[in-house]
Design a protein around this motif. Structure first.
Motif, mmCIF file in Angstrom:
data_model
loop_
_atom_site.group_PDB
_atom_site.id
_atom_site.type_symbol
_atom_site.label_atom_id
_atom_site.label_comp_id
_atom_site.label_asym_id
_atom_site.label_seq_id
_atom_site.Cartn_x
_atom_site.Cartn_y
_atom_site.Cartn_z
ATOM 1 N N PRO A 137 0.843 -1.205 0.000
ATOM 2 C CA PRO A 137 0.000 0.000 0.000
ATOM 3 C C PRO A 137 0.875 1.250 0.000
ATOM 4 O O PRO A 137 2.020 1.236 0.454
ATOM 5 C CB PRO A 137 -0.795 -0.125 1.308
ATOM 6 N N THR A 138 0.338 2.324 -0.508
ATOM 7 C CA THR A 138 1.088 3.574 -0.529
ATOM 8 C C THR A 138 1.268 4.105 0.890
ATOM 9 O O THR A 138 0.497 3.767 1.801
ATOM 10 C CB THR A 138 0.349 4.623 -1.376
ATOM 11 N N HIS A 167 -1.510 5.059 3.631
ATOM 12 C CA HIS A 167 -2.775 4.390 3.331
ATOM 13 C C HIS A 167 -3.144 3.443 4.473
ATOM 14 O O HIS A 167 -2.292 2.720 4.996
ATOM 15 C CB HIS A 167 -2.663 3.610 2.022
#
Length: 489
Positions: A55-56, A59
């Motif tokens: 995930p970024t 996030h």
């Protein structure tokens, strides 16, 4: 899955600039929302599965996304899952105690770090929403289609696993919430030792596995400012300047203990035609068996009660006069199939002019054998009430007794703490008024009454003796002639 240095305990490949980023990232996570828990997933050494996209930064992984990660990992990876479930967890556990800022000698996760470095497939999710991490047992149970087994390293060493059969092994780990900074560090270090023991046992059995490390709920440390200050310090240890920080830590912990109250888990409910007809609750539930002149104990509480725990109740049934609640377990004290059965009935008693229900028996069924404890003499309540007792056992002031001298129940012990049960007249999902097992005259009251009565009797006897004393009718006068008493009188 992909190898990641996102969490601060994977430290050897992290440059100085990345260290500052991790500190700022942990601050943002803490400031924006306290309702997140890290999740770490890895496979055993020598097992490789496709990488997954991380995930970024910033996030928050939700329920559906976490389920997707687990599903992809288990579809192609080992289906023997080892779940290390800590009571509480936060990202600061790794930034504070993982040797994240150059002070590796203070790190408390050497076994976890070694496992992640040895694994070719690891995934670190630093921010997973609390409801998603809290339901990880249910997600794994659905994907593996098997019940969780609550274990400890000693029990695992006696269990023989099969790589072709899925298994969900759950290891509950404590978390330090004391006012001392070192107490949390020592407990986390002990948890890491438990993980090391479990992974060594799994390696000795040559069983590939997928491991998951997460927490049941977040621990709000509110230490973001300290994390940022330490991270920008470029490698100074937290323990080098512990004095003033420990005082602030004590204050925060004290406030946290006031805010947080221990959760009360719902009771076991059995429904028929979408209507609740039986309920059971206990703070503690243990069974023991006598082997080689030694009692071996197994705690069934985590597999029966708790957040996200759904015991199997197949075989249960109820009607207006009889009820039968069946709790099904697996791998209890060496028995693959194990059932705990509560048999209840109700009938009208003419003398009291009302209906009463009794717990007729508590049965243990294991591998084709049945052990029966009789409870009808001591466990009863009005039919419209529930029954409650602080302690129900078969060996300590027993309310449950073996059916006969030759019954297998003589080799077993059953114990319930803070026990409550209702098999009839339920309305909704709440217990009715409880009829408690403690009578009006307890042992302490009887001792006080008897002691008081004895003291009253002694006082009465003493007063009676004093009242019987008589004075002499004649006295000797030293100024007058002496009193002469004739011998004939």
């Amino acid at each position: 899955m992909a190898s990641s240095g996102t969490a601060s305990l994977f430290l050897q490949r992290i440059p100085g600039s990345m260290t500052v980023f991790l500190a700022v990232f942990s601050v943002l996570i803490t400031v924006q929302c306290h309702e997140q828990v890290p999740v770490i997933i890895w496979t055993s050494e020598g097992v490789s599965i496709p990488q997954q996209a991380l995930p970024t930064a910033g996030h928050i992984v939700g329920h559906q996304q976490l389920a997707s990660y687990l599903d992809k990992a288990l579809n192609v990876g080992p289906r023997n899952v080892v779940l290390f479930l800590q009571d509480k967890m936060s990202i600061e556990d790794f930034t504070m105690y993982g040797g994240a800022f150059g002070n590796k000698q203070d790190g408390v996760f050497p076994n976890l770090e070694g496992a992640l470095q040895a694994s070719s497939s690891s995934l670190v999710l630093p921010a997973v929403s609390w409801p998603a991490s809290n339901a990880v047992i249910g997600q794994l149970q659905d994907q593996l289609e098997t019940s969780p087994l609550y274990m400890d390293p000693e029990t695992l060493s006696q269990l023989r696993l099969n790589a072709s059969s899925p298994a969900l092994l759950v290891f509950r780990l404590p978390y330090g919430t004391g006012s001392d900074l070192l107490s949390a560090k020592e407990i986390l270090s002990g948890n890491d030792e438990v993980m090391g023991q479990v992974m060594s046992i799994m390696k000795s059995q040559s069983v590939p596995f997928t491991a998951v490390y997460t927490g049941l709920q977040p621990f709000r440390k509110e230490a973001a400012s300290r994390s940022l200050e330490t991270g920008l310090g470029g490698g100074r240890s937290l323990l080098q300047s512990r004095g003033g920080y420990r005082d602030r830590w004590r204050d925060r912990e004290r406030q946290q203990r006031v805010k947080e109250q221990p959760g009360v888990y719902p009771p076991v409910e059995f429904k028929e035609d979408d209507k609740t007809c039986m309920m059971l609750w206990a703070k503690g539930l243990t069974v023991s068996i006598l082997r080689n002149n030694r009692w071996e104990e197994h705690d069934l509480t985590p597999a029966t009660f708790g957040e996200g725990v759904s015991p199997k109740l197949h075989g249960s049934d109820c009607d207006k006069s009889k009820s039968r609640l069946v709790l099904n377990y697996e791998n209890v004290l060496g028995h693959r199939s194990f059932k705990l059965i509560f048999v209840m009935s109700q009938r009208h008693y003419t003398v009291s002019a009302r209906r009463w229900f009794t717990l007729d028996a508590v049965e243990l069924e294991y591998d084709g054998t049945k052990a029966t404890f009789n409870g009808s003499r001591n466990i009863y309540a009005p039919a419209e009430y529930s029954y409650h007792c602080k302690s129900v056992s078969s060996f300590r002031w027993p309310l449950l007794v073996p059916r006969s001298a030759k019954d297998p129940a003589n080799q077993w012990r059953v114990s319930f703490d803070d026990f409550q049960i209702q098999g009839f007249s339920l309305s909704g999902s709440e217990f009715s008024y409880a009829s408690d097992c403690a009578g009006f005259f307890s042992a302490g009251i009887w001792m006080g009454l008897l002691t008081s009565l004895l003291m009253v009797l002694v006082l009465t006897y003493g007063l009676h003796m004093i009242m019987q004393l008589l004075t002499m009718d004649r006295f000797d006068d030293p100024k007058g002639p002496g009193i002469s008493v004739p011998q004939t009188e």
